[in-house]
Design an enzyme around this catalytic site. Structure first.
Site, short mmCIF file in Angstrom:
data_model
loop_
_atom_site.label_atom_id
_atom_site.label_comp_id
_atom_site.label_asym_id
_atom_site.label_seq_id
_atom_site.Cartn_x
_atom_site.Cartn_y
_atom_site.Cartn_z
N GLY A 135 -6.12 -22.22 47.94
CA GLY A 135 -6.41 -20.88 48.47
C GLY A 135 -5.14 -20.09 48.73
N SER A 154 -6.92 -18.30 64.19
CA SER A 154 -6.77 -16.85 63.95
C SER A 154 -6.65 -16.10 65.26
CB SER A 154 -8.01 -16.35 63.17
OG SER A 154 -8.04 -14.94 63.18
N THR A 213 -8.09 -13.66 65.91
CA THR A 213 -9.42 -13.10 66.19
C THR A 213 -10.01 -13.72 67.45
OG1 THR A 213 -11.41 -12.38 65.03
CG2 THR A 213 -10.82 -14.69 64.83
N TYR A 262 -17.58 -15.65 62.10
CA TYR A 262 -16.34 -16.23 61.55
C TYR A 262 -15.35 -16.48 62.69
CZ TYR A 262 -11.53 -16.14 60.09
OH TYR A 262 -10.18 -16.42 59.99
N LYS A 306 -13.69 -20.16 64.60
CA LYS A 306 -12.28 -20.50 64.89
C LYS A 306 -12.14 -20.88 66.37
CE LYS A 306 -10.52 -19.97 60.84
NZ LYS A 306 -10.10 -21.16 60.09
N PHE A 366 -1.91 -14.00 62.51
CA PHE A 366 -2.22 -12.59 62.67
C PHE A 366 -2.66 -12.10 61.29
CE2 PHE A 366 -1.69 -11.60 67.13
CZ PHE A 366 -1.41 -12.86 67.56
N LEU A 387 -7.18 -5.06 54.24
CA LEU A 387 -6.48 -3.82 53.91
C LEU A 387 -5.58 -3.94 52.70
CD1 LEU A 387 -5.60 -0.90 54.60
CD2 LEU A 387 -3.85 -1.88 56.08
N ARG A 424 -14.64 1.02 61.50
CA ARG A 424 -15.38 -0.14 61.01
C ARG A 424 -15.87 -0.95 62.22
NH1 ARG A 424 -12.37 -4.58 57.25
NH2 ARG A 424 -11.21 -4.89 59.19
N PRO A 425 -17.20 -1.20 62.31
CA PRO A 425 -17.70 -1.96 63.46
C PRO A 425 -16.98 -3.29 63.60
CG PRO A 425 -19.53 -1.14 62.12
CD PRO A 425 -18.27 -0.85 61.35
N ASP A 476 -13.91 -3.78 64.59
CA ASP A 476 -12.44 -3.71 64.58
C ASP A 476 -11.90 -3.58 66.00
OD1 ASP A 476 -11.72 -3.97 61.98
OD2 ASP A 476 -11.80 -1.86 61.51
C1 WQD Z 1 -6.80 -4.53 59.04
C2 WQD Z 1 -6.92 -3.05 59.39
C3 WQD Z 1 -9.15 -2.18 59.27
C4 WQD Z 1 -9.66 -2.35 54.97
C5 WQD Z 1 -9.34 -9.96 59.52
C6 WQD Z 1 -9.87 -11.16 60.26
C7 WQD Z 1 -8.73 -12.11 60.53
C8 WQD Z 1 -8.12 -12.49 59.22
C9 WQD Z 1 -7.54 -11.23 58.58
C10 WQD Z 1 -8.98 -14.26 57.85
C11 WQD Z 1 -8.16 -2.76 60.25
C12 WQD Z 1 -8.22 -1.49 58.27
C13 WQD Z 1 -9.12 -2.48 56.23
C14 WQD Z 1 -9.89 -1.05 54.43
C15 WQD Z 1 -9.00 -0.09 56.42
N1 WQD Z 1 -9.10 -13.05 58.37
N2 WQD Z 1 -8.79 -1.35 56.93
N3 WQD Z 1 -9.54 0.04 55.17
O1 WQD Z 1 -9.78 -7.09 60.39
O2 WQD Z 1 -7.38 -7.23 61.27
O3 WQD Z 1 -8.45 -9.28 60.36
O4 WQD Z 1 -8.66 -10.35 58.35
O5 WQD Z 1 -8.13 -15.07 57.99
O6 WQD Z 1 -9.20 -13.27 61.16
O7 WQD Z 1 -10.39 -10.74 61.50
O8 WQD Z 1 -7.82 -7.45 58.82
O9 WQD Z 1 -7.14 -6.40 56.68
O10 WQD Z 1 -9.62 -6.44 57.31
O11 WQD Z 1 -8.07 -4.92 58.52
O12 WQD Z 1 -8.71 0.93 57.08
O13 WQD Z 1 -10.38 -0.87 53.28
O14 WQD Z 1 -7.08 -2.31 58.20
O15 WQD Z 1 -10.01 -1.22 59.87
O16 WQD Z 1 -7.82 -1.75 61.19
P1 WQD Z 1 -8.41 -7.66 60.29
P2 WQD Z 1 -8.20 -6.33 57.75
#
Ligand code: WQD
Length: 343
Positions: free
Chosen positions: A12, A127, A129, A152, A156, A181, A203, A299-300, A302
């Site tokens: 992975g 995480s 999270t 999810y 953790k 993070f 993101l 996004r719900p 967040d």
């Molecule tokens: C980051 C920011 C979004 C996509 C999650 C899990 C965490 C880990 C990492 C697994 C947020 C914003 C995102 C987009 C956007 N998962 N965003 N447009 O939610 O912090 O963490 O992923 O290991 O445990 O909780 O990461 O990258 O999804 O989002 O604006 O198309 O980017 O709203 O603010 P997140 P993310």
């Protein structure tokens, strides 16, 4: 003979980068991966990067017979790094039982098998999270764990409790939970990197796929948060820095020769907070690209702002992040450019 380390989910995203760093540190990693969320081609790429043959088992680690088989064939295994888990936040909301069955049961199966085979060192992929929206920032390990925003995230938190309860019961395993993070970027060789299935939730892969023309437009989820530019703040850590932290954690557990059992959780982040808009601007600048994006609804689930107090990792593990956000976004783009859009 080098110590052998079993890496579950080793094909992975984070697992593969950790396999490289284990080899660089003189270990012999063994991969168990059912390839449900990874690509078998990663194995040959790992061999290209390291120049070493990589032993792998295309098996489900949530099956005790599969683990016993490996541990019997490789009695030199001294530790395990456990990455194998489902990790799509949104999917966990619609399919919670799949997440509880896989993510929690696989840890219990692994712990029982480790005890049966006298293997005592375990590094666990956790995480940030588990913190939810921290009351104080940067967030410390002692910060209260909040009700996770998703099944999810809950898996953790529950897995950390399983490790702590095992420690309290003096089950002979020394474990460390690394609270990641936001992992981003790719190996500088561009031979391995993130391979999200379908539409990326995260993101940075959405940014790189938009830049590559796979996606029409990035939506920034929310610009009305109480942050410097209204967009959410996160702690983005280069995946190679994160991989190196796993080797440091393993070394640390190995040093606990006189302990039967051990458990602690450690933040693995840069300690810096960057907003979504800063990530987008930095990506455009370092890669000299104009990205197509718009602002949309929040996004719900967040959280508004979360970034690490990484002082424990420095003090206890002698680890700190070395790569910059710029480097991570450059490596992410270089990796994306090697990929072909799936049909
Ligand atoms: C980051 C920011 C979004 C996509 C999650 C899990 C965490 C880990 C990492 C697994 C947020 C914003 C995102 C987009 C956007 N998962 N965003 N447009 O939610 O912090 O963490 O992923 O290991 O445990 O909780 O990461 O990258 O999804 O989002 O604006 O198309 O980017 O709203 O603010 P997140 P993310």
């Amino acid at each position: 003979m080098p110590d052998k380390i079993l890496v579950t989910g080793g094909a992975g995203y984070i697992g593969s980068h950790t396999v490289v760093e284990l080899i660089n540190a003189g270990y012999e990693p063994l991969i168990i991966d059912d390839f449900s969320n990874s690509d078998p081609a990663v194995i040959s790429q790992l061999e290209r990067i390291t120049g070493k043959a990589v032993t792998f088992y295309a098996l489900d680690c949530n099956n005790p017979d599969n683990l016993s088989k490996i541990f019997r064939e490789h009695p030199e295994v001294t530790g395990v790094i456990h990455f194998a888990a489902f990790k799509a936040v949104g999917e966990s909301v619609s399919e919670p039982l799949k997440y509880y069955r896989n993510n929690i049961s696989s840890l219990v199966t692994l712990l029982e098998s480790m005890v049966n085979h006298n293997i005592s060192n375990l590094v666990f992929s956790s995480s940030c999270t588990v913190y939810g929206q921290p009351d104080e920032l940067p967030v410390k390990e002692e910060s209260p764990k909040k009700q996770a925003e998703s099944p999810y995230g809950n898996t953790k938190a529950v897995c950390e409790e399983i490790l702590e309860d095992s420690f309290n019961a003096k089950i002979p395993v020394k474990s460390m939970a690394l609270r990641y993070f936001n992992p981003i970027g790719a190996h500088p060789s561009s031979l391995i990197g993130e391979l999200p299935k379908g539409v990326p939730n995260n993101l940075v892969p959405f940014v790189t796929q938009t830049a590559a023309g796979w996606r029409n437009e990035l939506t920034i989820f929310g610009d009305d948060y109480d942050t410097k530019d209204g967009t959410c703040v996160r702690d983005y850590i280069h995946v190679v820095d994160l991989a190196k932290a796993h080797v440091k954690a393993l070394n640390y557990l190995e040093s606990k020769q006189n302990e039967i059992a051990h458990f602690e959780a450690v933040n693995i982040g840069t300690g810096n907070g960057n907003s979504v808009k800063e990530v987008v601007d930095t990506f455009e600048k370092v890669n000299n690209i104009s990205l197509n994006y718009k602002y949309g609804e929040r996004r719900p689930g967040d959280v508004e702002k979360v970034y690490a107090d990484a002082s424990t990792a420095k003090k206890v593990l002698g680890w700190k992040a070395e790569k910059s956000l710029e480097e991570a976004l450059e490596d992410a783009w270089n990796w994306q450019k090697t990929l072909k859009k799936p049909e």
